[in-house]
Motif scaffolding. Structure first.
Motif, PDB file in Angstrom:
ATOM      1  N   ASN A   1     -14.245  -5.977  11.156  1.00  0.00           N
ATOM      2  CA  ASN A   1     -14.483  -6.689   9.911  1.00  0.00           C
ATOM      3  C   ASN A   1     -13.267  -6.906  10.304  1.00  0.00           C
ATOM      4  OD1 ASN A   1     -13.320  -7.750   7.211  1.00  0.00           O
ATOM      5  ND2 ASN A   1     -15.322  -6.592   6.422  1.00  0.00           N
TER       6      ASN A   1
ATOM      7  N   HIS B   1     -14.577  -7.561   2.536  1.00  0.00           N
ATOM      8  CA  HIS B   1     -13.030  -8.028   2.129  1.00  0.00           C
ATOM      9  C   HIS B   1     -12.445  -6.172   1.947  1.00  0.00           C
ATOM     10  CE1 HIS B   1     -11.820 -12.631   1.615  1.00  0.00           C
ATOM     11  NE2 HIS B   1     -11.924 -11.626   3.014  1.00  0.00           N
TER      12      HIS B   1
ATOM     13  N   ILE C   1       0.849  -1.408   0.170  1.00  0.00           N
ATOM     14  CA  ILE C   1       0.176   0.037  -0.274  1.00  0.00           C
ATOM     15  C   ILE C   1       0.264   1.825  -0.176  1.00  0.00           C
ATOM     16  CG2 ILE C   1      -1.909   1.383   1.248  1.00  0.00           C
ATOM     17  CD1 ILE C   1      -2.867  -1.118   2.407  1.00  0.00           C
TER      18      ILE C   1
ATOM     19  N   ASP D   1     -10.775  -8.675   8.499  1.00  0.00           N
ATOM     20  CA  ASP D   1     -10.213  -9.457   7.127  1.00  0.00           C
ATOM     21  C   ASP D   1     -10.295  -7.673   6.385  1.00  0.00           C
ATOM     22  OD1 ASP D   1      -9.924 -11.697   7.713  1.00  0.00           O
ATOM     23  OD2 ASP D   1     -11.447 -11.935   6.549  1.00  0.00           O
ATOM     24  N   ALA D   2     -11.335  -6.898   6.517  1.00  0.00           N
ATOM     25  CA  ALA D   2     -11.034  -5.520   5.636  1.00  0.00           C
ATOM     26  C   ALA D   2     -10.060  -4.563   6.064  1.00  0.00           C
ATOM     27  CB  ALA D   2     -12.646  -5.445   5.512  1.00  0.00           C
ATOM     28  N   ALA D   3      -9.724  -4.883   7.443  1.00  0.00           N
ATOM     29  CA  ALA D   3      -8.849  -3.785   8.118  1.00  0.00           C
ATOM     30  C   ALA D   3      -7.779  -3.795   7.609  1.00  0.00           C
ATOM     31  CB  ALA D   3      -9.181  -3.995  10.155  1.00  0.00           C
ATOM     32  N   LYS D   4      -7.152  -5.782   7.285  1.00  0.00           N
ATOM     33  CA  LYS D   4      -5.991  -5.774   7.408  1.00  0.00           C
ATOM     34  C   LYS D   4      -5.969  -5.676   5.734  1.00  0.00           C
ATOM     35  CE  LYS D   4      -4.170 -10.274   9.186  1.00  0.00           C
ATOM     36  NZ  LYS D   4      -5.276 -11.371   9.475  1.00  0.00           N
ATOM     37  N   LEU D   5      -6.570  -6.284   4.871  1.00  0.00           N
ATOM     38  CA  LEU D   5      -6.501  -5.211   3.564  1.00  0.00           C
ATOM     39  C   LEU D   5      -6.573  -3.767   3.500  1.00  0.00           C
ATOM     40  CD1 LEU D   5      -8.709  -8.240   1.922  1.00  0.00           C
ATOM     41  CD2 LEU D   5      -6.676  -7.901   1.886  1.00  0.00           C
ATOM     42  N   SER D   6      -6.728  -3.072   4.379  1.00  0.00           N
ATOM     43  CA  SER D   6      -7.131  -1.542   4.545  1.00  0.00           C
ATOM     44  C   SER D   6      -5.581  -1.434   5.003  1.00  0.00           C
ATOM     45  CB  SER D   6      -7.359  -0.543   5.137  1.00  0.00           C
ATOM     46  OG  SER D   6      -9.019  -1.196   4.392  1.00  0.00           O
ATOM     47  N   GLY D   7      -4.211  -1.962   5.593  1.00  0.00           N
ATOM     48  CA  GLY D   7      -2.891  -1.842   5.946  1.00  0.00           C
ATOM     49  C   GLY D   7      -3.038  -1.627   7.047  1.00  0.00           C
TER      50      GLY D   7
ATOM     51  N   ARG E   1     -10.221   4.664  15.977  1.00  0.00           N
ATOM     52  CA  ARG E   1     -10.396   3.782  14.386  1.00  0.00           C
ATOM     53  C   ARG E   1     -10.599   2.983  14.450  1.00  0.00           C
ATOM     54  NH1 ARG E   1     -12.204   7.597  11.014  1.00  0.00           N
ATOM     55  NH2 ARG E   1     -12.597   8.966  12.164  1.00  0.00           N
ATOM     56  N   TYR E   2      -9.215   2.467  14.830  1.00  0.00           N
ATOM     57  CA  TYR E   2      -8.475   1.322  14.256  1.00  0.00           C
ATOM     58  C   TYR E   2      -9.019  -0.281  15.601  1.00  0.00           C
ATOM     59  CZ  TYR E   2      -5.398   2.728  11.186  1.00  0.00           C
ATOM     60  OH  TYR E   2      -4.226   3.619  10.278  1.00  0.00           O
TER      61      TYR E   2
ATOM     62  N   VAL F   1      -5.490   7.304  15.757  1.00  0.00           N
ATOM     63  CA  VAL F   1      -6.190   6.527  15.099  1.00  0.00           C
ATOM     64  C   VAL F   1      -6.098   4.695  15.395  1.00  0.00           C
ATOM     65  CG1 VAL F   1      -4.935   7.698  12.756  1.00  0.00           C
ATOM     66  CG2 VAL F   1      -3.323   6.207  14.581  1.00  0.00           C
TER      67      VAL F   1
ATOM     68  N   TYR G   1     -12.739   0.082  15.973  1.00  0.00           N
ATOM     69  CA  TYR G   1     -13.555  -0.359  15.615  1.00  0.00           C
ATOM     70  C   TYR G   1     -13.175  -0.697  14.155  1.00  0.00           C
ATOM     71  CZ  TYR G   1     -15.709   2.870  18.965  1.00  0.00           C
ATOM     72  OH  TYR G   1     -16.024   3.679  20.038  1.00  0.00           O
ATOM     73  N   ALA G   2     -12.547  -0.680  13.586  1.00  0.00           N
ATOM     74  CA  ALA G   2     -12.608  -1.168  12.282  1.00  0.00           C
ATOM     75  C   ALA G   2     -11.895  -3.437  12.596  1.00  0.00           C
ATOM     76  CB  ALA G   2     -11.299  -0.357  11.130  1.00  0.00           C
TER      77      ALA G   2
END
Lengths: 495, 325
Positions: free
Chosen positions: B193, A340, A326, B195-201, B185-186, B182, B188-189
């Motif tokens: 979810n 995802h 990223i 997986d989505a958090a991980k894939l958002s970096g 926020r993380y 931050v 909650y993320a």
């Protein structure tokens, strides 16, 4: 073949507090026909199905089944009248066998114990009728998605369904599985089963249906004979406006190589080599399970590379995790948006700023104003339709959710964007917008990798197409040499 | 005003007000200012621990070892001060380091092995219990420096307890971390979810580790205040505190499924539990009946949380679709 009216909806309205989901909708289905229903997301298709399946009761209007009039149906009554629904999400129990799933709820008993033999025998008969080879004793979890769907269909027709409603049945299937599903639809039709077929994909509507009805904003628009219409006309009817061209063209040609993948191995793929250029859309074709998503995961750093390398902007890309990718300017828009791509229970703003949160913070303290302005900027430029950026993402339509995923990556100003099935489950109007955005990004010099199982999309959007087969490269095709047949033969590993 | 009524905490606040009115009518002693300061002293520890506990819950985890973390933190701090004769401030610092360390160990095991947090922290609870009893042999340690005891028992201007100030400070820090940084926020993320958090970096492991570490850190502060208030260290002191924290958080709207909740909600939850305990005690209700009531409160809160979630979602979704079309 096509006979009398089997099901009739008379002036059905369904009102929710503040919303009219169905508005005086009248529609007629004839015995033995394949009747396609098209409409944008939110047009009221699923509400209509639920009315027929008895999941909800209409506020007004009546439902007529073979001459019998009802003001409302219950799921039980609907079943009794021979109506069955195949939903997008399967209702199978993965750990049980195909036969057990087919007779779930109405197990054949031998006194106190299950009569497995009899269930398996009858399941085998059903599969034979559908002309497929599935072992009735196989666990559902061990079957491919395509076969699972066939089990679901077998389950429906085991109860003597006269009317089968299929809600986007091709969405989870691979190209070859889709063909098998078409044949099953044909076979059921021969047997006199009436089919209501809901789909976004134009090619399958023309392949399968006898008539098409269009629904828009909860209203019935029209019904046409499939062979008397064409794609442009249908799209126009669905969206209620003219769409100029299915796939918009780009102005600028590709310029220089930004990424060079050589002999990449790992995560189930082997020896993959290709170049990616700035300003191009590189399509990635192949059957599901060919390793396209797996390859994308390697490039994105979410899975480990075993051997081979990626040269990115002239340097070897050395990464162990996706945060590094990223940071380097690589983004991925994943296939499974809800799992995802977005965090459904968080707001648009929270989602959009998720990857870039540290950039809009000082000493790890979030700068609220910048957060708001960044989100609003992308809400405007991508036209995310929402009353507020504080709206939770789960309340948006598929197309708008996809735009949120896009926005969160655009906020990182990436150089390479990987789109994995970018328009799956998105309605026609929003698809156009996504295509336009992808083209604009390519025009700005971004390099795009697009994985797609939608053959038209792959051919229409890509400058070049990399075809994978069983985890290996099957070839690279230039735009001029791309045809559906060539991609399919390569994907099947026959060339 | 409209915003206040609509806010998530409003319903819980109304329950609190109703409870206060009920006990106020039932017992004249309850409504005295002195009693309210008593309640605040009593809930200071649960309140402080609940701030850390709600971080862990929000990330989708749970920390059942909180109760015996308190016990061990207390016992070790007491030994440092009393047996080893260290300066009380140094002893407190060691207690806080220990608490943070235990939290980090919990977190490390959870993120590296992927064993369910419930199991990891339940085992940790038993381990900590054992260690703490090994140190004390089941006996109480007492007699601490006056300056230290003042932290738990002292007041400012004769009425405002010092422990209340600590509680307020921790609440403010908690709100700041959760809403302004931050990391919050993380949290909650990840809870919503992962997986989505991980894939958002998002560095999921680091953030989860942090939640458990902060939980241990806040717990140790709560423990030290409790030691000062009781002026005695026993291995049984922390027993059941994990239940109180969990009840307070869930009553206050922090979802046991992760991803939802606020510090303010958790604190209102603490007040509800505190007022309930205090009120029942003032009314001379049998101790065992109190236990039954506490269990029921948690159960009702969880059921309410789940049901209202389902209901709300339907209405909101329909509204949003309406706007979109």
């Amino acid at each position: 073949m096509i006979g009398d009216t089997i099901l009739k909806l008379n002036h059905i309205s369904k009102l929710y507090p503040g919303v009219t989901a169905l508005d005086d909708l009248s529609l007629e289905f004839r015995e033995g026909e394949v009747h396609a229903i098209v409409g944008e997301n939110g047009a009221g298709k699923s509400t209509m199905i639920k009315t027929i399946s008895g999941a909800i009761e209409p506020t007004q209007g009546t439902i007529e089944i073979e001459g019998e009039t009802f003001t409302k149906l219950t799921p039980h009554l609907s079943r009794q009248k021979g109506i069955a629904v195949i939903y997008q999400e399967f209702t199978l129990v993965p750990v049980l066998s195909a036969a057990e799933n087919i007779f779930m709820g109405e197990f054949i008993m031998n006194g106190m114990v299950l009569n497995r033999k009899e269930m398996e025998r009858r399941s085998a008969e059903l599969f034979e009728r559908l002309n497929v080879k599935i072992d009735p004793t196989a666990k559902v979890a061990d079957l491919t998605t395509g076969f699972q769907q066939i089990v679901e269909i077998a389950k429906a027709i085991s109860k003597d369904a006269k009317l089968l409603i299929m809600d986007e049945p091709s969405a989870p299937l691979t190209i070859s599985e889709v063909e098998a599903m078409y044949q099953i639809v044909d076979r059921l039709k021969e047997d006199g089963v009436t089919i209501i077929y809901i789909s976004h994909r134009m090619d399958e509507i023309f392949r399968l249906s006898d008539r098409v009805s269009v629904i828009r904003d909860g209203k019935y628009i029209t019904t046409v004979n499939t062979d008397e219409t064409n794609k442009q006309e249908l799209i126009k009817l669905m969206v209620g406006r003219e769409l100029s061209e299915t796939y918009p063209r780009r102005k600028n040609p590709a310029t220089e190589t930004i990424m060079s993948v050589s002999k990449l191995t790992g995560n189930g793929v082997k020896d993959i080599s290709f170049d990616l250029q700035k300003g191009e859309i590189l399509g990635m074709g192949g059957l599901v399970g060919a390793g396209r998503t797996e390859l994308a995961q390697l490039i994105f750093g979410s899975e480990k590379i075993v051997s081979g390398e990626i040269i990115y902007k002239g340097q070897p890309l050395n990464m162990k995790q996706c945060p590094q990718a990223i940071k380097a300017g690589i983004s991925m828009i994943p296939e499974d948006r809800k799992r995802h791509g977005v965090i459904l229970d968080m707001t648009i703003k929270d989602n959009v700023t998720m990857p870039s949160l540290q950039r809009i913070s000082r000493h790890r303290i979030i700068n609220r104003n910048r957060e708001k302005s960044v989100t609003e900027e992308y809400q405007r430029s991508l036209q995310i339709k929402t009353p507020s950026i504080e709206q939770k993402v789960k309340n948006l339509s598929g197309g708008n959710q996809q735009k949120v995923v896009l926005a969160k990556w655009l906020a990182m100003d990436p150089d390479v964007i990987i789109f994995d099935e970018p328009t799956r489950g998105i309605d026609v109007g929003a698809k156009q917008e996504i295509y336009q955005i992808m083209n604009d990004l390519a025009d700005q010099g971004k390099a795009i990798i697009m994985i797609s199982s939608d053959m038209e999309e792959l051919l229409g959007m890509s400058d070049r197409i990399v075809v994978l087969c069983k985890g290996r490269m099957a070839g690279v095709l230039n735009r001029e040499e791309c045809t559906q047949e060539r991609i399919l033969t390569k994907a099947a590993g026959e060339e | 005003m409209k915003k206040l009524v609509k806010s998530k905490e409003f319903g819980v606040l109304m329950v609190l007000v109703a409870l206060i009115i009920f006990f106020g009518i039932a017992s004249p002693q309850f409504m005295k200012a002195q009693n309210f300061f008593n309640i605040s002293k009593q809930i200071a520890t649960v309140g402080i621990c609940s701030v850390g506990f709600c971080f862990v819950l929000i990330t989708g985890g749970i920390d059942l070892s909180v109760g015996y973390q308190i016990s061990l933190d207390i016992v070790v701090t007491a030994v440092m001060m009393n047996t080893l004769g260290l300066n009380w401030a140094v002893a407190c610092l060691i207690g806080m380091l220990l608490g943070t360390g235990i939290g980090l160990v919990n977190g490390l095991i959870i993120v590296e092995t992927h064993v369910a947090p419930l199991i990891v922290t339940l085992s940790m609870m038993t381990i900590l219990k054992g260690i703490s009893y090994l140190i004390t042999n089941g006996l109480a340690i007492f007699k601490f420096p006056d300056a230290f005891v003042k932290l738990g028992q002292g007041t400012i201007a004769g009425i405002v307890p010092i422990s209340l100030l600590f509680l307020v400070a921790i609440i403010i820090i908690g709100i700041f971390i959760l809403n302004k940084t931050v990391y919050g926020r993380y949290f909650y993320a990840i809870g919503n979810n992962v997986d989505a958090a991980k894939l958002s970096g998002v560095n999921v492991k680091k953030i989860q580790l942090m939640a458990y570490g902060l939980c241990g850190f806040f717990t140790s502060i709560g423990a030290i205040l409790m030691l000062a208030r009781l002026n005695s260290a026993q291995s049984s002191t922390g027993d059941g505190y994990e239940f109180n924290c969990l009840t307070a958080c869930v009553v206050g709207g922090v979802s046991s499924n992760g991803g939802k909740g606020t510090v303010l909600g958790a604190i209102i939850g603490c007040l509800i539990v505190g007022v309930l305990e205090n009120g029942l005690a003032i009314m001379n209700i049998n101790e065992y009946i109190q236990e039954v009531i506490k269990g029921l409160v948690l159960l009702v809160a969880v059921i309410y949380d789940t049901m209202s979630l389902l209901k709300n979602e339907k209405v909101k979704k329909i509204k949003a679709i309406n706007v979109e079309n």
